[in-house]
Design an enzyme around this catalytic site. Sequence first.
Site, PDB file in Angstrom:
ATOM      1  N   ILE A 241       1.986 -11.033  15.162  1.00  0.00           N
ATOM      2  CA  ILE A 241       1.716 -10.073  16.249  1.00  0.00           C
ATOM      3  C   ILE A 241       3.064  -9.619  16.793  1.00  0.00           C
ATOM      4  CG2 ILE A 241       0.638  -9.697  18.483  1.00  0.00           C
ATOM      5  CD1 ILE A 241      -1.318 -11.901  17.892  1.00  0.00           C
TER       6      ILE A 241
ATOM      7  N   HIS B 178       0.123  -2.235   7.553  1.00  0.00           N
ATOM      8  CA  HIS B 178      -0.843  -1.896   8.609  1.00  0.00           C
ATOM      9  C   HIS B 178      -1.639  -3.105   9.102  1.00  0.00           C
ATOM     10  CE1 HIS B 178      -0.114   2.111   6.753  1.00  0.00           C
ATOM     11  NE2 HIS B 178       0.065   2.374   8.028  1.00  0.00           N
TER      12      HIS B 178
ATOM     13  N   TYR C 177      -4.556   7.104   0.103  1.00  0.00           N
ATOM     14  CA  TYR C 177      -5.638   6.527   0.930  1.00  0.00           C
ATOM     15  C   TYR C 177      -6.522   7.617   1.554  1.00  0.00           C
ATOM     16  CZ  TYR C 177      -7.543   4.020   5.028  1.00  0.00           C
ATOM     17  OH  TYR C 177      -8.347   3.503   6.011  1.00  0.00           O
TER      18      TYR C 177
ATOM     19  N   ASN D 253      11.379  14.557  -0.241  1.00  0.00           N
ATOM     20  CA  ASN D 253       9.999  14.470  -0.713  1.00  0.00           C
ATOM     21  C   ASN D 253       9.025  15.169   0.237  1.00  0.00           C
ATOM     22  OD1 ASN D 253       8.152  13.314  -2.724  1.00  0.00           O
ATOM     23  ND2 ASN D 253       7.347  12.175  -0.977  1.00  0.00           N
TER      24      ASN D 253
ATOM     25  N   TYR E 258      10.373   9.820   9.505  1.00  0.00           N
ATOM     26  CA  TYR E 258       9.018  10.117   9.044  1.00  0.00           C
ATOM     27  C   TYR E 258       8.370  11.177   9.944  1.00  0.00           C
ATOM     28  CZ  TYR E 258       3.992   9.724   8.550  1.00  0.00           C
ATOM     29  OH  TYR E 258       2.666  10.030   8.401  1.00  0.00           O
TER      30      TYR E 258
HETATM   31  N1  UDP Z   1       1.036  -4.796  14.130  1.00  0.00           N
HETATM   32  C1  UDP Z   1       1.210  -6.147  14.289  1.00  0.00           C
HETATM   33  N2  UDP Z   1       1.419  -6.904  13.170  1.00  0.00           N
HETATM   34  C2  UDP Z   1       1.459  -6.375  11.916  1.00  0.00           C
HETATM   35  C3  UDP Z   1       1.255  -4.984  11.767  1.00  0.00           C
HETATM   36  C4  UDP Z   1       1.057  -4.228  12.906  1.00  0.00           C
HETATM   37  O1  UDP Z   1       1.200  -6.674  15.398  1.00  0.00           O
HETATM   38  O2  UDP Z   1       1.669  -7.113  10.938  1.00  0.00           O
HETATM   39  C5  UDP Z   1       0.812  -3.967  15.318  1.00  0.00           C
HETATM   40  C6  UDP Z   1       1.867  -2.883  15.511  1.00  0.00           C
HETATM   41  O3  UDP Z   1       2.909  -3.374  16.344  1.00  0.00           O
HETATM   42  C7  UDP Z   1       1.050  -1.772  16.199  1.00  0.00           C
HETATM   43  C8  UDP Z   1      -0.368  -1.964  15.666  1.00  0.00           C
HETATM   44  O4  UDP Z   1      -0.407  -3.278  15.130  1.00  0.00           O
HETATM   45  O5  UDP Z   1       1.024  -1.994  17.577  1.00  0.00           O
HETATM   46  C9  UDP Z   1      -0.722  -0.965  14.573  1.00  0.00           C
HETATM   47  O6  UDP Z   1       0.318  -0.999  13.601  1.00  0.00           O
HETATM   48  P1  UDP Z   1       0.142  -0.271  12.198  1.00  0.00           P
HETATM   49  O7  UDP Z   1       1.354  -0.614  11.379  1.00  0.00           O
HETATM   50  O8  UDP Z   1      -1.187  -0.618  11.624  1.00  0.00           O
HETATM   51  O9  UDP Z   1       0.121   1.260  12.558  1.00  0.00           O
HETATM   52  P2  UDP Z   1       1.167   2.167  13.374  1.00  0.00           P
HETATM   53  O10 UDP Z   1       0.629   2.265  14.757  1.00  0.00           O
HETATM   54  O11 UDP Z   1       2.506   1.525  13.294  1.00  0.00           O
HETATM   55  O12 UDP Z   1       1.106   3.472  12.668  1.00  0.00           O
END
Ligand code: UDP
Length: 331
Positions: free
Chosen positions: A210, A192, A11, A95, A144
């Site tokens: 959410i 995401h 990406y 990796n 990670y």
């Molecule tokens: N999130 C959510 N529902 C989803 C995916 C993500 O509510 O299906 C929320 C997650 O809890 C975080 C924000 O969206 O607060 C961003 O999550 P993402 O996975 O995009 O990125 P991260 O911050 O984990 O790298």
Amino acid sequence: MRVLVTGGAGYIGSHTARVLADRGHDVLIYDSLARGHRAAALASVGSGRLIEGDLLDEDRLDQALLAHRTEAVIHFAAYALVGESVTQPGLYWRNNVGGTLSLLRCAKRQKIGHIVFSSTCAVYGEPSGSDLVESCQLAPVNPYGETKLASEWALAAHARAHGMGVTALRYFNAAGAHPDGSLGEDHDPESHLIPLALDAVAFPNRQLKIFGLDWPTPDGTCIRDYVHVMDLAEAHVLALSTSKPGTFRAINLGTGTGASVREVIDMVARVTGKPVPHAAAPRRPGDPCRLVAGAGLAGPELGWQPKHSSLETIVSTAWEWRKKHPHGYRA
Ligand code: UDP
């Protein structure tokens, strides 16, 4: 410059490779295609510019660096799923850290002058609330983040010992897509927020979950600092042009503005003109409440300012990509 981009079929890698090529750099992508997309490499730098290879295959990597007469490497190739890193830590250490060590051995043999490394704000772990700057405590909470921090340390030691110029860019939440609609986000599985919210609008019977409505934030949902992938790409170009031999630096890439999950959902509804079907779900393990960049080194060190990172531009470009490529690069 002759630049080799590891993970350039991914990406952020594909967007960066495109920006480099558009600026006249001679770009070669090195990618195993285990998770990247051949079509993304093709759309970013054209045909004949992808070497399919694993970082752990040092002969192949040496050969690629030598044949291309590479001067600088931008190193994206890594696995990046937090949950998977918890269940399969060995895969991530092998990796991500093993791959970085391979790259460093090859870079030393081939006398590569400069490396820009794709790092993450996950190296800070679960901060206590204040905005994050580079001097904050480094305390990753999952493999990670640990493998990214371990890679930074290996890179820093090599910069000091062998005179390379190394910049680690610690991204906040990468989002958005190329404005011409040819490159975008396509993960499998997708985890995401923004692509999942767009999918909930685009496909029948999808619903966004959410993860938690009871966080100590103004609307009860988590807050993140979303940065447009084109702004991230630009930062890599600036990191190359300002890199100094024998120096390691780690630089945050965020906007300094946070958006909650609810604010993202509202923006998706506004941009698409459709409501986002959603439902409350329990908190996701390992999610920090709030991650927002403070005023850090990106301005003074790189002369970087985000230009495309309003939530509206992020969601609009991601939506254009989704409409053109409903099934990502497979379509
Ligand atoms: N999130 C959510 N529902 C989803 C995916 C993500 O509510 O299906 C929320 C997650 O809890 C975080 C924000 O969206 O607060 C961003 O999550 P993402 O996975 O995009 O990125 P991260 O911050 O984990 O790298």
